[in-house]
Design a protein around this motif. Structure first.
Motif, PDB file in Angstrom:
ATOM      1  N   VAL A  93       0.891  -1.318  -0.559  1.00  6.76           N
ATOM      2  CA  VAL A  93       0.207   0.109   0.079  1.00  6.76           C
ATOM      3  C   VAL A  93       0.923   1.312   0.314  1.00  6.76           C
ATOM      4  CG1 VAL A  93      -1.982   1.026   1.230  1.00  6.76           C
ATOM      5  CG2 VAL A  93      -2.039  -1.137   1.255  1.00  6.76           C
ATOM      6  N   PRO A  94       1.219   2.100  -1.077  1.00  7.48           N
ATOM      7  CA  PRO A  94       1.382   3.341  -1.123  1.00  7.48           C
ATOM      8  C   PRO A  94       1.125   3.778  -0.021  1.00  7.48           C
ATOM      9  CG  PRO A  94       0.807   3.086  -2.918  1.00  7.48           C
ATOM     10  CD  PRO A  94      -0.284   2.158  -2.417  1.00  7.48           C
ATOM     11  N   ALA A  95       3.143   4.359   0.639  1.00  3.13           N
ATOM     12  CA  ALA A  95       2.511   5.095   1.829  1.00  3.13           C
ATOM     13  C   ALA A  95       2.901   5.181   3.426  1.00  3.13           C
ATOM     14  CB  ALA A  95       2.140   6.559   1.535  1.00  3.13           C
ATOM     15  N   SER A  96       2.747   3.390   2.891  1.00  2.53           N
ATOM     16  CA  SER A  96       1.886   2.321   4.799  1.00  2.53           C
ATOM     17  C   SER A  96       3.445   1.719   4.771  1.00  2.53           C
ATOM     18  CB  SER A  96       1.211   1.689   4.148  1.00  2.53           C
ATOM     19  OG  SER A  96       1.059   0.769   5.521  1.00  2.53           O
ATOM     20  N   LEU A  97       3.705   2.207   5.901  1.00  2.00           N
ATOM     21  CA  LEU A  97       4.511   2.208   6.705  1.00  2.00           C
ATOM     22  C   LEU A  97       4.360   0.834   7.570  1.00  2.00           C
ATOM     23  CD1 LEU A  97       5.408   5.533   9.005  1.00  2.00           C
ATOM     24  CD2 LEU A  97       5.978   4.354   6.835  1.00  2.00           C
ATOM     25  N   THR A  98       6.075   0.117   7.934  1.00  2.00           N
ATOM     26  CA  THR A  98       6.250  -0.987   8.044  1.00  2.00           C
ATOM     27  C   THR A  98       5.025  -1.695   9.177  1.00  2.00           C
ATOM     28  OG1 THR A  98       8.190  -0.868   8.143  1.00  2.00           O
ATOM     29  CG2 THR A  98       7.873  -3.403   9.354  1.00  2.00           C
ATOM     30  N   SER A  99       4.433  -2.896   9.297  1.00  2.00           N
ATOM     31  CA  SER A  99       3.924  -3.555  10.116  1.00  2.00           C
ATOM     32  C   SER A  99       4.206  -4.418  10.375  1.00  2.00           C
ATOM     33  CB  SER A  99       2.348  -4.441   9.759  1.00  2.00           C
ATOM     34  OG  SER A  99       3.051  -5.545   7.873  1.00  2.00           O
ATOM     35  N   TRP A 100       4.178  -4.849  11.949  1.00  2.00           N
ATOM     36  CA  TRP A 100       4.658  -5.882  12.860  1.00  2.00           C
ATOM     37  C   TRP A 100       4.338  -6.709  13.585  1.00  2.00           C
ATOM     38  CZ3 TRP A 100      10.201  -4.914  13.866  1.00  2.00           C
ATOM     39  CH2 TRP A 100      10.617  -3.536  12.476  1.00  2.00           C
ATOM     40  N   ASN A 101       4.768  -7.851  13.746  1.00  2.00           N
ATOM     41  CA  ASN A 101       4.201  -9.265  14.515  1.00  2.00           C
ATOM     42  C   ASN A 101       4.565  -9.516  15.409  1.00  2.00           C
ATOM     43  OD1 ASN A 101       3.999 -12.619  13.499  1.00  2.00           O
ATOM     44  ND2 ASN A 101       2.164 -11.232  14.708  1.00  2.00           N
ATOM     45  N   TYR A 102       4.338  -9.702  16.747  1.00  2.00           N
ATOM     46  CA  TYR A 102       4.701 -10.771  17.797  1.00  2.00           C
ATOM     47  C   TYR A 102       4.022 -12.078  18.090  1.00  2.00           C
ATOM     48  CZ  TYR A 102       6.106 -11.452  22.403  1.00  2.00           C
ATOM     49  OH  TYR A 102       7.036 -11.914  23.442  1.00  2.00           O
ATOM     50  N   ASP A 103       5.516 -12.352  17.925  1.00  2.00           N
ATOM     51  CA  ASP A 103       5.209 -14.390  17.831  1.00  2.00           C
ATOM     52  C   ASP A 103       6.320 -14.699  18.602  1.00  2.00           C
ATOM     53  OD1 ASP A 103       4.705 -17.134  17.902  1.00  2.00           O
ATOM     54  OD2 ASP A 103       2.924 -16.381  16.969  1.00  2.00           O
ATOM     55  N   LYS A 104       6.279 -14.994  20.059  1.00  2.00           N
ATOM     56  CA  LYS A 104       7.486 -15.122  20.343  1.00  2.00           C
ATOM     57  C   LYS A 104       7.469 -16.614  20.488  1.00  2.00           C
ATOM     58  CE  LYS A 104       9.609 -14.688  24.413  1.00  2.00           C
ATOM     59  NZ  LYS A 104      10.870 -14.006  24.280  1.00  2.00           N
ATOM     60  N   ALA A 105       6.335 -17.722  20.086  1.00  2.00           N
ATOM     61  CA  ALA A 105       7.160 -19.329  19.889  1.00  2.00           C
ATOM     62  C   ALA A 105       7.848 -19.094  18.552  1.00  2.00           C
ATOM     63  CB  ALA A 105       5.531 -19.888  19.747  1.00  2.00           C
ATOM     64  N   TYR A 106       7.459 -18.272  17.835  1.00  2.00           N
ATOM     65  CA  TYR A 106       7.092 -18.325  15.561  1.00  2.00           C
ATOM     66  C   TYR A 106       8.462 -17.936  15.458  1.00  2.00           C
ATOM     67  CZ  TYR A 106       6.410 -19.129  10.904  1.00  2.00           C
ATOM     68  OH  TYR A 106       6.836 -19.433   9.645  1.00  2.00           O
ATOM     69  N   TRP A 107       8.546 -16.340  15.455  1.00  2.00           N
ATOM     70  CA  TRP A 107       9.274 -15.183  15.857  1.00  2.00           C
ATOM     71  C   TRP A 107      10.422 -15.477  16.873  1.00  2.00           C
ATOM     72  CZ3 TRP A 107       9.638 -15.224  10.393  1.00  2.00           C
ATOM     73  CH2 TRP A 107       8.575 -15.002   9.588  1.00  2.00           C
ATOM     74  N   GLY A 108      10.950 -15.453  17.759  1.00  2.00           N
ATOM     75  CA  GLY A 108      11.149 -15.523  19.319  1.00  2.00           C
ATOM     76  C   GLY A 108      10.805 -14.074  19.493  1.00  2.00           C
ATOM     77  N   GLY A 109      10.048 -12.732  19.462  1.00  2.00           N
ATOM     78  CA  GLY A 109       9.862 -11.667  19.881  1.00  2.00           C
ATOM     79  C   GLY A 109       9.515 -10.642  18.666  1.00  2.00           C
ATOM     80  N   TRP A 110       8.911  -9.460  18.295  1.00  2.00           N
ATOM     81  CA  TRP A 110       8.536  -8.615  17.246  1.00  2.00           C
ATOM     82  C   TRP A 110       8.961  -8.643  15.742  1.00  2.00           C
ATOM     83  CZ3 TRP A 110       4.541  -6.310  17.256  1.00  2.00           C
ATOM     84  CH2 TRP A 110       4.118  -5.509  18.616  1.00  2.00           C
ATOM     85  N   HIS A 111       8.997  -9.278  14.804  1.00  2.00           N
ATOM     86  CA  HIS A 111       9.425  -9.283  13.663  1.00  2.00           C
ATOM     87  C   HIS A 111       8.312  -8.057  12.626  1.00  2.00           C
ATOM     88  CE1 HIS A 111      10.521 -11.978  10.238  1.00  2.00           C
ATOM     89  NE2 HIS A 111       9.465 -11.364   9.166  1.00  2.00           N
ATOM     90  N   ALA A 112       9.487  -7.706  11.670  1.00  2.00           N
ATOM     91  CA  ALA A 112       8.974  -6.894  10.619  1.00  2.00           C
ATOM     92  C   ALA A 112       8.421  -7.404   9.482  1.00  2.00           C
ATOM     93  CB  ALA A 112       9.295  -6.052  10.121  1.00  2.00           C
ATOM     94  N   GLU A 113       7.245  -7.201   9.102  1.00  2.00           N
ATOM     95  CA  GLU A 113       6.081  -7.478   8.234  1.00  2.00           C
ATOM     96  C   GLU A 113       6.135  -6.737   6.562  1.00  2.00           C
ATOM     97  OE1 GLU A 113       5.521 -10.927   7.317  1.00  2.00           O
ATOM     98  OE2 GLU A 113       5.985 -11.433   9.447  1.00  2.00           O
ATOM     99  N   THR A 114       5.872  -6.979   5.394  1.00  2.00           N
ATOM    100  CA  THR A 114       5.696  -5.827   4.099  1.00  2.00           C
ATOM    101  C   THR A 114       4.023  -5.694   4.574  1.00  2.00           C
ATOM    102  OG1 THR A 114       6.776  -8.012   2.963  1.00  2.00           O
ATOM    103  CG2 THR A 114       8.106  -5.858   3.408  1.00  2.00           C
TER     104      THR A 114
END
Length: 646
Positions: free
Chosen positions: A165-186
């Motif tokens: 989405v133009p002009a949209s900034l980064t979204s973030w997913n927090y999943d302790k078991a899967y990512w080990g913490g916060w993970h940047a998503e496009t």
């Protein structure tokens, strides 16, 4: 596409079992989208107020190990509202939205708002708005943080899009078991900051809709006197009618209505002159008659019923059963009850219009099709005709005549009299040697091979009504002929139905039937044994949800659904019997009124969970409510008299 049907399908996928699962954490890209879309340039981000795409369940937000955040900037210095597209298969728990300076640090929250799933109606999906107050710096990145808590092992997810989405900034997913913490998503989530106008939920897209609301097909009506538009359940959430009107107040504070001559609704600012004119017009119509009710709640329910009946009445006199495709036809039975309700409240023109439509659509042999298209052109299919109409229409004509203003009342009756005569002659001629009518479908609209009480009782009321109308016009030959037929039919009912407690069929092989109530007023003078029969029938048909099944035929099941019309039959008859039965009427009426939906509309059915289902409003139930309220308000309807046999 009209709002009533255009966006509801977007809600449904989120409510389907199994849609929300652990795979939300790594949802595949939408078809045709790049597997890893490129992130937009970070320099000089454009102020971003959110984006509405929400086709994919992106992130689970259940604590303690799941959350999601979206980085954003705004051009204003104050945030007063945020909204997200959420879906939950959990019915209990809470959802907390925060505006944070640091996505990972709750201590940096500028604003916090929590709502409970119970307050939203349980499991469901849609746009969820959080009123907040946060002072911010324009152009500075902040984080919209979402997290849910529930003890249920069910998913709660933030929906959005995998597309860039133009002009949209980064979204973030927090999943302790899967990512080990916060993970940047496009990925790009669906949300709004400071939504206004059409960006508010309930206008072009639904607010959070509890899954239970989707048991109903329609939730209300908009009308301008010629056109009708159904309000979908997904757009009734958080809405309300402006008092005494079919103008809808939306959650945004704006109004939706059907302008004169329009075929589709428009959204306008509150107090729009056109909408105010519609409100004034409908209030004047109500004031021209009367709104019965023993207390404000009942009067409000009756007012709503009258307005809905008026919306369902077409300019040519056709009365639609409801406003959903399978109900958008005119049944003589439903129209008869509506005509009586209109007449009882002083809305004579509407009552007479229905009766003139009946006259225009009567078949040459004096009967009616089961239902007709609303333009009066004929039946929509080959559904078998139903003989009970030959009782209901003369009964309704008699009831109209009792309430009609003087002056040209007799002249208008003479115009309807040929219809009444043909109907009564056919009814009288149909009686067999045992005094009963032949087997015919009735309000169950099912084939039957045995005479049923749902046909016999209305025909008795109709023959007595026709005989009295004939006598009033000096047609003594007709009056005597129909009186003789009525007494023959009454004898057949007394011999075949009464000893068994007025069951569904004369042979007693098909259980009880709520149509036993048709043997009492305001249809027929009550036989001495009717009170006991009504009590036993009511007990036999009572369901766990508190309403009644139409019947308990061993060979046919209505399932767990209570029918509001069948339930209200008993309230109506008990209200007219009076005395000790009046308290029974009140209890039944209170149950029916408790099943109004959020807009105050009465549904056709109530499911086993106690929620409104099928269509709302149903015109037949509305008419029954009006008639019952009038009786409890001290203005019972008259009952066609028993004339002595000639």
């Amino acid at each position: 596409m009209p709002y009533a049907t255009g966006v509801l399908p977007a809600v449904l996928p989120a409510l389907l079992p199994g849609v929300l699962s652990a795979t939300l954490l790594a949802a595949p890209a939408a078809p045709g989208a790049p597997a890893t879309p490129a992130a937009p340039a970070a320099a000089a981000p454009t102020p971003y107020d959110g984006q509405p795409q929400h086709g994919t369940a992106l992130f689970s937000v259940k604590s303690t190990n799941n959350a999601a955040a979206q980085e954003f900037t705004v051009g204003s210095s104050r945030i007063s509202r945020i909204s997200v597209y959420l879906a939950s298969t959990a019915a209990t728990g809470s959802i907390t939205a925060q505006i944070r300076r640091d996505k990972a640090d709750p201590a940096t929250a500028l604003a916090t708002r929590t709502v409970t799933l119970a307050s939203l109606g349980g499991a469901g999906a849609g746009w969820l708005e959080f009123p907040v107050t946060a002072d911010v710096t324009p152009g500075t990145p902040y984080y919209l943080h979402l997290q849910a808590t529930t003890t249920e092992n069910k998913a709660i997810a933030w929906y959005g899009t995998k597309n860039p989405v133009p002009a949209s900034l980064t979204s973030w997913n927090y999943d302790k078991a899967y990512w080990g913490g916060w993970h940047a998503e496009t990925n790009r989530l669906a949300f709004h900051v400071n939504p206004a106008g059409s960006a508010r939920c309930g206008e072009s897209e639904p607010c959070y809709v509890p899954a239970t609301a989707l048991a109903a097909r329609t939730a209300g009506l908009l009308s301008n006197g010629t056109a009708v538009e159904a309000v979908a359940p997904s757009f009734a959430v958080g809405a309300s009618y402006a008092e005494g009107s079919n103008v809808l107040r939306l959650p945004s504070g704006r109004w939706r209505y059907l302008p004169p001559g329009a075929s589709a609704s428009v959204v306008v600012p509150a107090d729009d002159p056109g909408a105010l004119a519609r409100i004034d017009e409908s209030r004047a119509w109500l004031a021209a008659g009367r709104v019965p009710g023993t207390d404000p709640d009942r009067r409000a329910a009756v007012q709503r019923a009258l307005l809905s009946m008026r919306a369902l009445l077409r300019p040519n006199g056709a009365f639609a059963a409801g406003w959903s495709p399978a109900w958008e036809y005119s049944w003589p039975r439903d129209g008869a009850f509506a005509a009586v309700a209109f007449a009882a409240t002083g809305h004579d023109e509407e009552a007479y219009r229905i009766l003139t439509y009946d006259a225009a659509t009567q078949r040459a042999d004096g009967t009616w099709e089961a239902r007709t298209k609303l333009d009066g052109s004929g039946p929509p299919d080959d559904r078998k005709w139903q003989l009970d109409s030959n009782g209901w229409v003369p009964w309704a004509t008699w009831q109209w005549y009792q309430q009609a203003p003087g002056g040209d009342r007799d002249d208008r009756l003479r115009a309807l009299y040929p219809m009444v005569a043909r109907a009564a002659d056919h009814a009288a001629g149909s009686l067999t040697a045992d005094g009963l009518p032949p087997a015919s479908p009735d309000y169950w609209e099912l084939p039957t091979d045995t005479p049923n009480i749902g046909t016999a009782a209305p025909l008795l009321a109709g023959l007595d009504a026709a005989a009295d109308l004939a006598a009033r016009l000096g047609r003594t030959g007709d009056a005597d002929r129909w009186t003789a037929a009525a007494r023959k039919l009454a004898g057949g009912i007394a011999a075949s139905f009464a000893p068994r407690g007025y069951p569904r069929t004369a042979d007693g092989a098909h259980g009880r039937d709520s149509a036993a109530a048709f043997m009492g007023p305001p249809f027929n003078p009550a036989p001495a044994d009717l009170r006991a029969a009504l009590d036993s029938t009511y007990r036999a048909l009572l369901l766990p949800n508190g309403g009644l099944s139409p019947g308990n035929d061993p060979g046919f099941s209505w399932g767990s659904y209570a029918w509001t019309a069948s339930t209200t039959f008993f309230a109506l008859t008990w209200a007219h019997l009076g005395g000790a039965d009046a308290a029974k009427a009140d209890r039944v009426l209170d149950w029916v009124l408790s099943k109004r939906n959020g807009l105050g509309e009465l549904p056709e059915t109530v499911n086993g969970s106690g929620n409104p289902s099928s269509v709302a409003p149903l015109g037949w139930t509305d008419a029954l409510l009006v008639m019952t309220a009038a009786a409890r308000d001290g203005s019972p309807l008259p009952t066609p008299p028993l004339r002595p046999a000639p």
